[in-house]
Enzyme design. Structure first.
Site, short mmCIF file in Angstrom:
data_model
loop_
_atom_site.label_atom_id
_atom_site.label_comp_id
_atom_site.label_asym_id
_atom_site.label_seq_id
_atom_site.Cartn_x
_atom_site.Cartn_y
_atom_site.Cartn_z
N VAL A 127 0.86 -1.19 0.00
CA VAL A 127 0.00 0.00 0.00
C VAL A 127 0.90 1.24 0.00
O VAL A 127 1.82 1.34 0.81
CB VAL A 127 -0.91 0.05 1.25
N LYS A 199 -6.01 -2.24 -1.93
CA LYS A 199 -5.27 -1.48 -0.90
C LYS A 199 -6.18 -1.02 0.23
O LYS A 199 -5.79 -1.05 1.39
CB LYS A 199 -4.54 -0.31 -1.57
N1 HSE Z 1 -0.13 0.26 -10.15
C1 HSE Z 1 0.08 0.67 -8.81
C2 HSE Z 1 -0.18 2.17 -8.71
C3 HSE Z 1 1.48 0.34 -8.39
O1 HSE Z 1 -0.21 2.83 -9.76
O2 HSE Z 1 -0.35 2.69 -7.62
C4 HSE Z 1 1.75 0.55 -6.92
O3 HSE Z 1 0.98 -0.31 -6.11
#
Ligand code: HSE
Length: 404
Positions: A127, A199
């Site tokens: 996260v 998250k």
């Molecule tokens: N793809 C995710 C983002 C990567 O852009 O936040 C980090 O967890």
């Protein structure tokens, strides 16, 4: 020497090897021990990488190597990442991960398995990319009851929204986010809010102990947002952000992801580009905000290596504090339809619109932007919001919740 194995040599995995190598001196100084990568699992070969000679295609080379104390899982996706994590914990190896999908889906089971086997399962990088948030929430806020968490949890979408405000198209901004190493392998997970959903369920579990399923929470991404929505937000003294929100409602937990109008007085409103911010409201300390790079190779790898350092610095100590997650039952989910918040309504500025809005919503302060008439209404439930919008008889261009 402490030996580490890396599972998955993509953006974050190669970043972790780089952090351990480039910062070897500072890590040794801070830890009093050397830490080195011994093996790397990946399907590919990396002939041009300084770590290419460490690559194996056989997971058993890592699982059966007694010298490997910590395994860093940065493969992404549920399988085989979950299966390899389980095998490592059962073999008495500590595991650290950036894999939010595995933590969100299996965190309860993997934390319990780690405890049973006398090892640790840490997931700081899952996260907020490089932002220290999991460890501070676990340790430094342990004297508090957490009431609510709101966060900009996806770097890719925040980058896209920022670029769009600067005039870039959605597609061009997404391509750049991919080139910068921010986006998921399938960027739909970013733009449709699924990454943020994983998250927020992790943050909800840290806050309330209950691990909800990311598939069962309300989740909206940014694909329907337009520059007109951005202009309306600005006219109303807000910025437009994709927000993960969780709170306890009685004994139940609500978690959701959706675009929100964020009033400029809220510290999340000024967070742009790939940066993330997590605003935690706790009953003793009040509001605390965690801020920093939410995605990208070295920031995320920094958090992975922080977990490795935490593990190495507690080696041999029994009962190191760890979060405990309980899998949610249906009774643990708060009813989303009963959730109440303020919303911004944008209607087509048709003839007589102001009067029709006043007849349904009462006295509200309207703004007119790009052929729309928009205002922020008092808090109401989802059903009330839909019913009132329909009662105006006007064409609804957008309803965007407000972050309060
Ligand atoms: N793809 C995710 C983002 C990567 O852009 O936040 C980090 O967890």
């Amino acid at each position: 020497m402490i030996y580490v194995a890396i599972l998955g040599f993509g953006v974050v995995g190669s970043g972790a090897a780089q952090v351990l190598a480039d910062n070897a001196a500072v890590i040794e100084k801070n830890l009093g021990k050397k830490v080195a990568v011994k093996r790397i699992l990946d399907l590919r070969e990396f002939p041009d990488s300084p770590f290419g000679h460490l690559v194996t295609h056989d997971f058993n080379d890592i699982l059966n190597d007694k010298e490997i104390t910590v395994v860093a899982e940065m493969m992404g996706g549920s399988h085989p990442a979950y299966d390899f994590t389980k095998a490592c914990l059962e073999a008495g190896k500590h595991v650290v991960t950036s894999n939010k999908e595995v933590v969100a889906r299996f965190g309860d089971e993997l934390l319990a398995l780690a405890a049973q086997n006398g090892v640790r399962y840490l997931f700081e990088a899952s996260v907020g990319g490089g932002i220290p948030v999991i460890r501070p929430m676990t340790n430094d806020l342990a004297s508090n009851q957490i009431e609510q968490v709101d966060g900009i949890l996806n770097g890719t979408t925040n980058y896209i929204l920022t670029e769009m405000i600067g005039g870039a198209s959605f597609d061009a901004a997404l391509k750049q986010a991919q080139a910068n190493g921010y986006a998921e392998a399938n960027p739909a997970a970013d733009v449709e809010g699924l990454d943020a959903a994983r998250k927020i369920v992790i943050l909800a579990a840290l806050s309330f102990g209950t691990l909800l399923s990311p598939d069962k929470i309300h989740c909206e991404g940014i694909t329907s947002l337009t520059l007109a929505d951005v202009a309306v937000a600005k006219a109303l003294g807000c910025s437009l952000k994709l927000i993960g929100h969780t709170e306890r409602i009685g004994k139940k937990v609500l978690a959701m992801v959706s675009p929100r109008m964020v009033p400029l007085a809220c510290p999340l409103s000024g967070i742009s580009d790939v940066f993330n911010g997590i605003l935690v409201d706790a009953n003793m300390v009040g509001k605390v905000m965690f801020y920093g790079a939410g995605a990208g190779k070295l920031p995320t790898a920094s958090a992975v290596v922080a977990d490795i350092i935490d593990i190495v610095s507690h080696l041999g100590q029994a009962d190191v504090r760890a979060p405990h997650f309980t899998a949610a039952t249906d009774a643990d989910y708060a009813d989303f339809n009963a959730y109440t918040c303020r919303s911004c309504f944008s209607f087509a500025n048709e003839s007589g619109a102001a009067a029709r809005i006043a007849a349904v919503f009462g006295a509200v302060n309207t703004v007119t932007v790009d052929g729309r008439i928009a205002f922020i209404a008092d808090a109401m439930t989802e059903q009330e919001a839909a019913a009132k919008a329909a009662a105006t008889g006007l064409t609804l261009a957008a309803r965007i919740r407000v972050l309060d």
